[in-house]
Scaffold this motif. Structure first.
Motif, mmCIF file in Angstrom:
data_model
loop_
_atom_site.group_PDB
_atom_site.id
_atom_site.type_symbol
_atom_site.label_atom_id
_atom_site.label_comp_id
_atom_site.label_asym_id
_atom_site.label_seq_id
_atom_site.Cartn_x
_atom_site.Cartn_y
_atom_site.Cartn_z
ATOM 1 N N ALA A 183 0.824 -1.128 -0.037
ATOM 2 C CA ALA A 183 -0.116 0.089 -0.126
ATOM 3 C C ALA A 183 0.854 1.367 0.113
ATOM 4 N N LEU A 184 1.707 1.463 0.768
ATOM 5 C CA LEU A 184 2.794 2.444 0.935
ATOM 6 C C LEU A 184 3.223 2.593 -0.222
ATOM 7 N N ALA A 185 3.922 1.636 -1.176
ATOM 8 C CA ALA A 185 4.673 1.717 -2.246
ATOM 9 C C ALA A 185 3.704 2.257 -3.292
ATOM 10 N N TYR A 186 2.765 1.833 -3.333
ATOM 11 C CA TYR A 186 1.431 2.198 -4.327
ATOM 12 C C TYR A 186 1.106 3.788 -4.225
ATOM 13 N N LEU A 187 1.169 4.175 -2.976
ATOM 14 C CA LEU A 187 0.725 5.537 -2.594
ATOM 15 C C LEU A 187 2.017 6.464 -2.717
ATOM 16 N N GLU A 188 3.441 6.026 -2.833
ATOM 17 C CA GLU A 188 4.479 6.730 -3.290
ATOM 18 C C GLU A 188 4.413 6.860 -4.920
ATOM 19 N N ARG A 189 3.866 6.086 -5.683
ATOM 20 C CA ARG A 189 3.800 6.218 -6.989
ATOM 21 C C ARG A 189 2.645 7.104 -7.441
ATOM 22 N N TYR A 190 1.323 6.680 -6.895
ATOM 23 C CA TYR A 190 0.047 7.318 -7.230
ATOM 24 C C TYR A 190 -0.655 8.212 -6.314
ATOM 25 N N ALA A 191 -1.170 9.196 -6.817
ATOM 26 C CA ALA A 191 -2.231 9.740 -5.898
ATOM 27 C C ALA A 191 -3.479 8.737 -6.079
ATOM 28 N N ALA A 192 -4.134 8.556 -4.780
ATOM 29 C CA ALA A 192 -5.314 7.334 -4.966
ATOM 30 C C ALA A 192 -6.241 7.692 -3.946
ATOM 31 N N SER A 193 -7.649 7.212 -4.068
ATOM 32 C CA SER A 193 -8.519 7.328 -3.354
ATOM 33 C C SER A 193 -8.407 5.913 -2.306
ATOM 34 N N SER A 194 -9.154 5.967 -1.075
ATOM 35 C CA SER A 194 -9.141 4.660 -0.375
ATOM 36 C C SER A 194 -9.878 3.602 -1.173
ATOM 37 N N GLY A 195 -10.713 3.844 -2.066
ATOM 38 C CA GLY A 195 -11.345 2.774 -2.662
ATOM 39 C C GLY A 195 -10.429 2.078 -3.967
ATOM 40 N N SER A 196 -9.808 3.029 -4.499
ATOM 41 C CA SER A 196 -8.559 2.587 -5.395
ATOM 42 C C SER A 196 -7.648 1.642 -4.795
ATOM 43 N N LEU A 197 -7.277 2.221 -3.636
ATOM 44 C CA LEU A 197 -6.140 1.239 -2.682
ATOM 45 C C LEU A 197 -6.866 -0.017 -2.328
ATOM 46 N N ARG A 198 -8.254 -0.163 -1.759
ATOM 47 C CA ARG A 198 -8.771 -1.279 -1.421
ATOM 48 C C ARG A 198 -8.706 -2.234 -2.608
ATOM 49 N N ARG A 199 -9.163 -1.929 -4.023
ATOM 50 C CA ARG A 199 -9.277 -2.709 -5.080
ATOM 51 C C ARG A 199 -7.655 -3.181 -5.429
ATOM 52 N N VAL A 200 -6.716 -2.359 -5.243
ATOM 53 C CA VAL A 200 -5.267 -2.921 -5.437
ATOM 54 C C VAL A 200 -4.806 -3.944 -4.723
ATOM 55 N N LEU A 201 -5.312 -3.587 -3.391
ATOM 56 C CA LEU A 201 -4.836 -4.643 -2.267
ATOM 57 C C LEU A 201 -5.840 -5.926 -2.343
ATOM 58 N N ALA A 202 -6.780 -5.802 -2.668
ATOM 59 C CA ALA A 202 -7.848 -6.894 -3.049
ATOM 60 C C ALA A 202 -7.417 -7.769 -3.792
ATOM 61 N N ARG A 203 -6.847 -7.245 -5.001
ATOM 62 C CA ARG A 203 -6.320 -8.288 -6.064
ATOM 63 C C ARG A 203 -5.260 -9.119 -5.395
ATOM 64 N N ARG A 204 -4.329 -8.470 -4.746
ATOM 65 C CA ARG A 204 -3.308 -9.307 -3.894
ATOM 66 C C ARG A 204 -3.864 -10.471 -3.152
ATOM 67 N N VAL A 205 -4.867 -9.905 -2.304
ATOM 68 C CA VAL A 205 -5.526 -10.965 -1.530
ATOM 69 C C VAL A 205 -5.975 -12.275 -2.365
ATOM 70 N N ARG A 206 -6.973 -11.832 -3.425
ATOM 71 C CA ARG A 206 -7.364 -12.879 -4.135
ATOM 72 C C ARG A 206 -6.060 -13.873 -4.485
ATOM 73 N N ARG A 207 -5.064 -13.137 -5.246
ATOM 74 C CA ARG A 207 -4.130 -14.036 -5.861
ATOM 75 C C ARG A 207 -3.511 -14.671 -4.690
ATOM 76 N N SER A 208 -3.327 -14.233 -3.608
ATOM 77 C CA SER A 208 -2.655 -14.898 -2.480
ATOM 78 C C SER A 208 -3.693 -16.451 -2.019
ATOM 79 N N ALA A 209 -4.892 -16.276 -2.099
ATOM 80 C CA ALA A 209 -5.800 -17.137 -1.808
ATOM 81 C C ALA A 209 -5.787 -18.214 -2.739
ATOM 82 N N GLU A 210 -5.568 -17.860 -4.131
ATOM 83 C CA GLU A 210 -5.482 -18.866 -5.033
ATOM 84 C C GLU A 210 -4.226 -19.618 -5.128
ATOM 85 N N LEU A 211 -3.119 -19.041 -4.699
ATOM 86 C CA LEU A 211 -1.745 -19.750 -4.947
ATOM 87 C C LEU A 211 -1.380 -20.254 -3.504
#
Length: 204
Positions: A27-55
């Motif tokens: 999350a911190l790395a993403y916010l260093e690169r992009y201005a983001a809303s909390s909703g956008s950050l949630r979606r980015v992190l949720a993709r990591r969570v889904r991928r982690s659950a699958e793998l």
């Protein structure tokens, strides 16, 4: 290369399990690169969570709880500010020539609440004489519509230009004022004096 001369393939490591610590670091790395809303950050992190659950078979519910904790922590620390993000994005989009309707859609796509969208659009109305007119002029200027088109082509392109502004969400009456302005100078004057063309303000 191995001792017998054969080439050994290097196995590429996949994503590691999405632990709370790794999610916060991401999350911190993403916010260093992009201005983001909390909703956008949630979606980015949720993709990591889904991928982690699958793998790795990690628990998606635990991941979702970690995301909410991280978003709350970063909001309290000032790394996330949805109100400021909404206002900044609305101003940027308005300068690029997006209508109020188009801006509202973009803000919604970023996961911003209706109250924040309304406040951001209200701020535009407070700080500009006619933000919708300014945006329509910016769009017409960028796309060379109406008075900004090449001389001699305005008449044949009039209906197309009106349709282009309508597709962007601008009211038809406003599109008429911009496209039918006598020339570029008269069109630009509309932003300084909305009644410069001798027509009343569009009621929409």
């Amino acid at each position: 290369m191995t001792d017998d001369g054969s080439t050994r393939k290097t196995r590429r490591r996949g994503p590691r399990p999405a632990t709370p610590e790794r999610l916060e670091k991401a999350a911190l790395a993403y916010l260093e690169r992009y201005a983001a809303s909390s909703g956008s950050l949630r979606r980015v992190l949720a993709r990591r969570v889904r991928r982690s659950a699958e793998l790795h078979g990690t628990d998606p519910a635990e991941g979702a709880a970690a995301i909410e904790a991280i978003v709350g922590k970063l909001t309290r620390a000032g790394f996330l500010d949805d109100d400021a993000f909404a206002r900044g994005l609305a101003e940027s989009l308005q300068r690029r020539g997006l209508s109020q309707r188009a801006i509202a859609r973009r803000l919604a796509a970023k996961g911003l609440a209706g109250s924040l969208r309304e406040a951001a659009l209200g701020r535009l109305a407070e700080t500009r004489a006619d933000p919708e007119l300014e945006a329509a002029l910016a769009y017409a200027r960028r796309r060379r519509l109406g008075p900004f088109a090449a001389p001699g082509r305005r008449a044949e392109r009039r209906e197309r230009d009106l349709a282009a502004l309508a597709r962007q969400g601008f009211p038809f009456g406003l599109a008429l004022r911009v496209v039918d302005a006598p020339d570029a100078a008269a069109a630009e004057a509309l932003a300084e004096d909305p009644d410069a063309a001798g027509r009343p303000r569009d009621p929409e």
